[in-house]
Design an enzyme around this catalytic site. Sequence first.
Site, short mmCIF file in Angstrom:
data_model
loop_
_atom_site.label_atom_id
_atom_site.label_comp_id
_atom_site.label_asym_id
_atom_site.label_seq_id
_atom_site.Cartn_x
_atom_site.Cartn_y
_atom_site.Cartn_z
N ASP A 152 0.86 -1.19 0.00
CA ASP A 152 0.00 0.00 0.00
C ASP A 152 0.89 1.24 0.00
OD1 ASP A 152 -2.70 1.28 0.27
OD2 ASP A 152 -1.79 2.05 2.10
N GLU A 175 0.81 5.76 0.34
CA GLU A 175 0.08 7.00 0.61
C GLU A 175 0.74 8.11 -0.20
OE1 GLU A 175 -2.60 6.68 2.12
OE2 GLU A 175 -2.31 4.80 3.20
N GLU A 231 -6.18 18.48 2.49
CA GLU A 231 -7.06 17.31 2.40
C GLU A 231 -6.26 16.02 2.60
OE1 GLU A 231 -10.40 17.10 2.28
OE2 GLU A 231 -10.24 19.26 2.65
N HIS A 284 -5.38 6.74 7.37
CA HIS A 284 -4.78 5.85 6.39
C HIS A 284 -3.27 5.77 6.64
CE1 HIS A 284 -8.14 5.47 3.36
NE2 HIS A 284 -8.62 6.32 4.24
N ASP A 297 -2.50 -0.55 6.59
CA ASP A 297 -3.42 -0.92 5.52
C ASP A 297 -2.96 -2.17 4.78
OD1 ASP A 297 -5.03 1.16 6.20
OD2 ASP A 297 -4.80 2.30 4.35
#
Length: 228
Positions: free
Chosen positions: A7, A9, A52, A150, A155
């Site tokens: 995963d 980010e 965000e 997250h 994850d």
Amino acid sequence: MREIVLDTETTGFEPETGDRLVEIGAVELWNHVATGNTYHQYINPERSMPEEAFKVHGLGDEFLRDKPLFRDVADAFLEFIGDAKLVIHNAAFDMKFLNAELGWVRRPLIPMDRAIDTVAMARKKFPGSPASLDALCRRFGIDNSARTLHGALLDSEILAEVYLELIGGKQPDFALSQTVRSEGPDVAEDWRPMPRPTPLPPRITDMEKAAHAAFVEKLGDAALWKRG
């Protein structure tokens, strides 16, 4: 069979418009069993973290400022994944960023056919149902209560559990149909269970056999043992 559940980010959605990786997490599976071997790296994206993205990941500019650049960790990342298949949720997104970063530092790109997309797997197995990681955790009863933000490593650990459920549960075939990991040339890589050349000796004693025969005799002619 080695697989890497992975995963990432990022600062946003498009590397072509300047978004970058900020974190990579990965978990190693061998024959569908987690080995405990993991890879985790925060990365300085060389740009500010949008508000965000900060809300989603909790990674701010100050935290990332002293982290290594991707070019400083690219070789270690490639070494960790080796030539294994990559299990990724929404693989096209992560592969897009990984290959963009690898291309910028002139490292080999990862072929898309190495990716196993768990979103596609979930949609095929459960047509019309939500395929998000949280939705799949609810479906399979996987605890994701720690997933308040997250995080790439967390994850990937959760995704590893989801992936094993999608393929039929942990050790779906007890690894008997999988390649056996070997350290030398003399170990067969396509091992299959076979009948024993010499049957094991019986463990029932003569006294136990006699006691069973006496018990069956008391049951009369309708006993299953006599009819069989």
